[in-house]
Structure formats: C-alpha cells, structure tokens
Write an enzyme that holds these catalytic residues in place. Sequence first.
Site, PDB file in Angstrom:
ATOM      1  CD  GLU A   1     -45.499 -31.344   3.827  1.00  0.00           C
ATOM      2  OE1 GLU A   1     -44.706 -30.644   2.542  1.00  0.00           O
ATOM      3  OE2 GLU A   1     -46.824 -31.561   3.011  1.00  0.00           O
TER       4      GLU A   1
ATOM      5  CB  CYS B   1     -44.908 -29.393  -0.701  1.00  0.00           C
ATOM      6  SG  CYS B   1     -45.123 -30.928  -0.186  1.00  0.00           S
TER       7      CYS B   1
END
Length: 341
Positions: free
Chosen positions: A34, A69
Amino acid sequence: MAQPWDLVFFTGSGRVGKIIARAAADTLTPVVLELGGKSPVVVDKDLPDLTTMANRIAWGKTINAGQTCVAPDYMVCHKDQVENVSKAIVSRLDFMFGKDPSQSDFSRIVSTQHAQRLYDMIVEAEKGGAQVLCGGSAKCDPTNKYIAPTVIAKAPKGSRVLTEEIFGPILVIREVDDMSQAIQTVNDMEGTPLAIYIFTSNKAVCDKVLDRCPSGGAIRNDVLLHFAANLPFGGLGTSGYGNAHSDWSWRTFTHERAFMFKPCHPAFEFGDIRYAPYAKYGGNSGKAFIALIKLLPNIPVLNTRLIWTSIGMVGVGYGMAAFGPAGVRVSLRRESYHTSV
C-alpha cells in the site's frame, strides 16, 4: 525479511516498497504493498454544488495536514470553472481554520525534516512564478513543524509540487481546456495514482475519466471516503498491489484452501468411466467423464436454520448492498489492466 513469512503487508513509500518486494522474492513470500502517489482531483465544467465540493476538497487536503496516502495531491480543473472553484476552496479553508490557521486546531507535520521539505517545495514554486492563492512560505514555520494550508496555481513545469507526492497541506491547481486534456494531464504524471476524485454532475464524463485513467480506487463527487467504505482498498502499479479493509482484509490475511469430500462407494464411480482402458463404451469413456464433470453441480452444505436466515435477510441485504447504510451507492468495477506493447 530474510525469514520466510506467510504474508508481508507494507504501507509506505514506493522506494521502500521496492526493497520489501525484492527481499520477499528471495523466500517467495507474497506481498501486499500500500504505497501512494499523486492522487488527482478532476473537476468538470458541469459542477455539482460548488460549496459542498469545495468543503470536501478542502477537508480531504487538510485532514491530518494532508499527511494521508489518499489525500488529494493536485487538482485539474476546467478553465470555465477554475476561478470559481479556486475562490471557493480558499473561502472554505478560511472558514475552517481562520485567517491564521496556526492558532487553530490545524494539525502539525510529523517531523521538522518533512516540514522543511514541504516548505522548500513551496519556496521553489514561488521563485518559479507560481501564484499563491492562500498560505505560502511566508506563513509557514517549519522549525515548529507548521505548514500553512497553501493553494498554488500556475506552478512552473518540472517543479517538485508537480513531480513529487506532496503528502502535506499544499494543493496545486492546474487549468485545462476540456476533459480530454484533463485525462491527458493525469496520465502524463509519472506512476499510477492510489485514488482519483472526479467532480461532475455528468455521469458520462465520470465514466470517461474512469475508463481512461487507471487508479487504485476512485470516487465521484467526494474524496477519501472509499478508504472507510465496505470496498477493497489498494493500489495499482506504482501505488501498490493487493487489497485490504472490510471483507478484503479477511481475504488478504487468510488462505482459501480448496477441499473436497467425496463418498468412497461404487455408486459414485459412474461405470468406471474415468479409469483405463478408455476403449470402453465405444471408445467414449474419456469424453463421457469430461462431460460428467462439467454437468456436476456445486452442492453447498446447508442446514435448515441457515436457509431460513438467508431467505429472511434477502430484503435487508439487497437494500444495504444497493444503497449502503447512509444512502451511498457503492460498486466494484472489474477492469482489465492498462498495457502497452
């Protein structure tokens, strides 16, 4: 990483993600990455409600001071709306944090090193002729880990705010002539974004962007919320691979092992058609066996209570699946990989 593991799940930068993936390859350990990237906001000329849109973009850019993110990294806006949208976002930032956000509950940057990096990015853009619509280097204090919410237009080509993942409260606005140019601008950026946020009242425009701009996830008319929805969350290409969250965390962190039980009884041998010699039944025993396998149904193991519970939940389940508990419609798009030859 020198030890074998059943699975490695890594969240972080692409640079470290490559190190993790290389190390895991030596032990054939599966990896979920990720990572991140520059997640764009694409704004069409056919806007949804302007104030609501501006609130959502400003919130997504400044929550945790932009240190998420999936934060909107830059905005690509149609030329007919860029002035209205820019003013609205600046206005909502002012409403949320006041004239001096340093005196509000606005978050600080995680370290002085990262704050200095963000400060240097703003200074570089300013020296290159960028237009600062709010914030700017003069209102930042990197030694105390404070970076003011900053909106920049006309950033110089090649500047760090246009080439690096920002990961901070800096929003860069880029003006385009139409959606074709918007799509080209997004696809010209290096890497594949973790998310793309499309603001439009026109479904056909949204579909066009989704079809032509690959990303890990996407939202129409909002930001960030897919991270917490009952949807698979993950990247694509340089933004990572693999999924987690909700049911997909269970799938990722478990192994689906196939198991079969078949009664060992002559009644289930079907005339020994699967065994040699295969000249039986006029030489068609092999074909008959293959045909039989294709015809066998999947027979789930059920009990009476489970059957009635399942029937009873169909109506509720349909409504929740179709619209979600808060009136939000979610869906999964099965897409082929974007490849080049």
